[in-house]
Enzyme design. Sequence first.
Site, PDB file in Angstrom:
ATOM      1  N   TYR A  37       0.812  -1.275  -0.041  1.00 33.08           N
ATOM      2  CA  TYR A  37      -0.037  -0.093   0.131  1.00 33.08           C
ATOM      3  C   TYR A  37       0.781   1.288   0.001  1.00 33.08           C
ATOM      4  O   TYR A  37       0.513   2.364  -0.783  1.00 33.08           O
ATOM      5  CB  TYR A  37      -0.822  -0.010   1.228  1.00 33.08           C
ATOM      6  CG  TYR A  37      -1.643   1.188   1.289  1.00 33.08           C
ATOM      7  CD1 TYR A  37      -2.604   1.619   0.331  1.00 33.08           C
ATOM      8  CD2 TYR A  37      -1.103   2.071   2.439  1.00 33.08           C
ATOM      9  CE1 TYR A  37      -3.194   2.751   0.754  1.00 33.08           C
ATOM     10  CE2 TYR A  37      -1.684   3.412   2.495  1.00 33.08           C
ATOM     11  CZ  TYR A  37      -2.874   3.807   1.748  1.00 33.08           C
ATOM     12  OH  TYR A  37      -3.426   5.025   1.911  1.00 33.08           O
ATOM     13  N   SER A 119      -3.174  14.593   6.903  1.00 29.45           N
ATOM     14  CA  SER A 119      -4.088  14.304   5.751  1.00 29.45           C
ATOM     15  C   SER A 119      -5.336  14.221   6.194  1.00 29.45           C
ATOM     16  O   SER A 119      -5.821  14.087   7.431  1.00 29.45           O
ATOM     17  CB  SER A 119      -3.751  12.895   5.133  1.00 29.45           C
ATOM     18  OG  SER A 119      -4.576  12.510   4.538  1.00 29.45           O
ATOM     19  N   TYR A 142      -8.584  17.189   0.704  1.00 22.42           N
ATOM     20  CA  TYR A 142      -9.358  16.973  -0.255  1.00 22.42           C
ATOM     21  C   TYR A 142     -10.599  17.521  -0.520  1.00 22.42           C
ATOM     22  O   TYR A 142     -11.443  17.577   0.606  1.00 22.42           O
ATOM     23  CB  TYR A 142      -9.538  15.336  -0.272  1.00 22.42           C
ATOM     24  CG  TYR A 142      -8.392  14.597  -0.472  1.00 22.42           C
ATOM     25  CD1 TYR A 142      -7.438  14.415  -1.607  1.00 22.42           C
ATOM     26  CD2 TYR A 142      -7.968  13.826   0.465  1.00 22.42           C
ATOM     27  CE1 TYR A 142      -6.522  13.666  -1.789  1.00 22.42           C
ATOM     28  CE2 TYR A 142      -6.851  12.917   0.593  1.00 22.42           C
ATOM     29  CZ  TYR A 142      -6.106  12.771  -0.536  1.00 22.42           C
ATOM     30  OH  TYR A 142      -4.973  12.065  -0.787  1.00 22.42           O
ATOM     31  N   THR A 168      -5.261  19.467  -2.218  1.00 24.79           N
ATOM     32  CA  THR A 168      -4.814  18.476  -3.294  1.00 24.79           C
ATOM     33  C   THR A 168      -5.936  18.496  -4.456  1.00 24.79           C
ATOM     34  O   THR A 168      -7.021  18.235  -4.086  1.00 24.79           O
ATOM     35  CB  THR A 168      -4.557  16.881  -2.795  1.00 24.79           C
ATOM     36  OG1 THR A 168      -3.732  16.952  -1.789  1.00 24.79           O
ATOM     37  CG2 THR A 168      -4.450  15.957  -3.831  1.00 24.79           C
ATOM     38  N   LYS A 258      -1.655  21.620  -4.551  1.00 24.67           N
ATOM     39  CA  LYS A 258      -0.819  20.348  -4.643  1.00 24.67           C
ATOM     40  C   LYS A 258      -1.370  19.540  -5.884  1.00 24.67           C
ATOM     41  O   LYS A 258      -2.478  18.940  -5.922  1.00 24.67           O
ATOM     42  CB  LYS A 258      -0.849  19.521  -3.328  1.00 24.67           C
ATOM     43  CG  LYS A 258      -0.101  18.205  -3.615  1.00 24.67           C
ATOM     44  CD  LYS A 258      -0.378  17.475  -2.292  1.00 24.67           C
ATOM     45  CE  LYS A 258       0.458  16.057  -2.228  1.00 24.67           C
ATOM     46  NZ  LYS A 258      -0.324  14.936  -3.013  1.00 24.67           N
ATOM     47  N   HIS A 282       1.252  12.555  -6.959  1.00 19.96           N
ATOM     48  CA  HIS A 282       0.733  11.824  -5.783  1.00 19.96           C
ATOM     49  C   HIS A 282       1.782  10.409  -5.645  1.00 19.96           C
ATOM     50  O   HIS A 282       1.199   9.513  -5.328  1.00 19.96           O
ATOM     51  CB  HIS A 282      -0.821  11.257  -6.248  1.00 19.96           C
ATOM     52  CG  HIS A 282      -1.510  11.263  -5.093  1.00 19.96           C
ATOM     53  ND1 HIS A 282      -2.306  12.410  -4.718  1.00 19.96           N
ATOM     54  CD2 HIS A 282      -1.577  10.566  -3.991  1.00 19.96           C
ATOM     55  CE1 HIS A 282      -3.148  11.940  -3.630  1.00 19.96           C
ATOM     56  NE2 HIS A 282      -2.669  10.991  -3.165  1.00 19.96           N
ATOM     57  N   GLY A 336       7.128  11.500   1.326  1.00 20.06           N
ATOM     58  CA  GLY A 336       6.091  10.792   2.124  1.00 20.06           C
ATOM     59  C   GLY A 336       6.750   9.383   2.215  1.00 20.06           C
ATOM     60  O   GLY A 336       6.908   8.891   3.487  1.00 20.06           O
TER      61      GLY A 336
END
Length: 388
Positions: A37, A119, A142, A168, A258, A282, A336
């Site tokens: 993941y 996030s 988001y 984002t 972003k 991403h 990240g």
Amino acid sequence: MRPVELNATRRRLARCHDIDDLRICARRLTPRPVFDYVDGGADEERSLAANREAFTRWRYVPRALVNVSAPDTSARVLDRVLPLPLVLGPTGYTRMIHPAGEIGVARAAGRSGLPYTLSTMATTSIEDVAAAADPDRWFQLYILKDDGLNAELVDRAAACGYRVLVVTVDTVVAGHRSRDRHNGLVIPPELTARSIASIASRPGYWMRMLRSPAIVFANFAGHRSMTIEETISLFSPAITWDDIAALRERWTGKLVIKGPLGAADARRAAQAGADAVQLSNHGGRQLDRAVSPADLITEVREAVGPRLCVLVDSGIRHGADIATGIALGADAAVIGRAYLYGLMAGGEPGVDKALGLLATQFKRTLQLLGIPSVTDLRTHGREVLIRT
């Protein structure tokens, strides 16, 4: 002889000398579905591979006989002077990766004096991170279909002292993550015999998970419970520049857009009142075959001039990658996976290790380049770069 280190975590981390070592260690300790993941990308993973190549294809022409006995690695990013031109980017479901989760990462960022971006899809709430850790706090949004929920998240972040809002714009629909499909890391689960065997062979991971609170989408507390699949349906595929204008009116702090922004969109972001753009695909997890962000730095810098802050992510695994990004015209790099490998390898101390490695590598790269400061690297960076 060197004394024997009895602490298993410290012993593991002592053997890790770069981010790739942390990745190898993380893979050994983490069930395959969870590791993939983090590690995987979209579809054929062409963007995932190209992101690394976009940094490593550059070669250096170092300058000789420059005093680099005390290089200045500090950089001004969005009106803050950081000890390193580096920001910790947003990652979802972080407590699935390790129970230390977002709080552990934020604490490590604070110790290094670096910003941490929480996030929207965090497994620790806006409020809990603010109460437990005190880095320079950024919040990633988001844009959701529910305008009221967008406003709620933004207002909560402002109330808790988050200084920067990162919006984002490349996730209007979910990318197709092939590894997750193969491993059954979808909702409902479709685990294969291989992934079940991987889970069974990592008892340490599961013991940590069982001793920790249940993993939830913490920023949606008070709303109905959702699966991973359902959260994707919350994202709005109809977002436009009008949504950015509305957020600019509501948010009084610094605003970052972003996404995979070329020169035209970067200029549009500046006109919309953004303080920075974060060049990103991403991490290769959305549109496969998308251009690598490192390849956009120069054209975006030329398009927006010196006023707009330019950040770059996707593919950064070494302090030399940070140096290359700055030399091409970026103000800072954003990571990240690099810190998540550290989190998987050793929890919060593993994140410290990852940040320490990058800082040491960046400083050494400046010295070997004959560059005494980040400012000098920004000014003369193209003189020391050759593309192969």
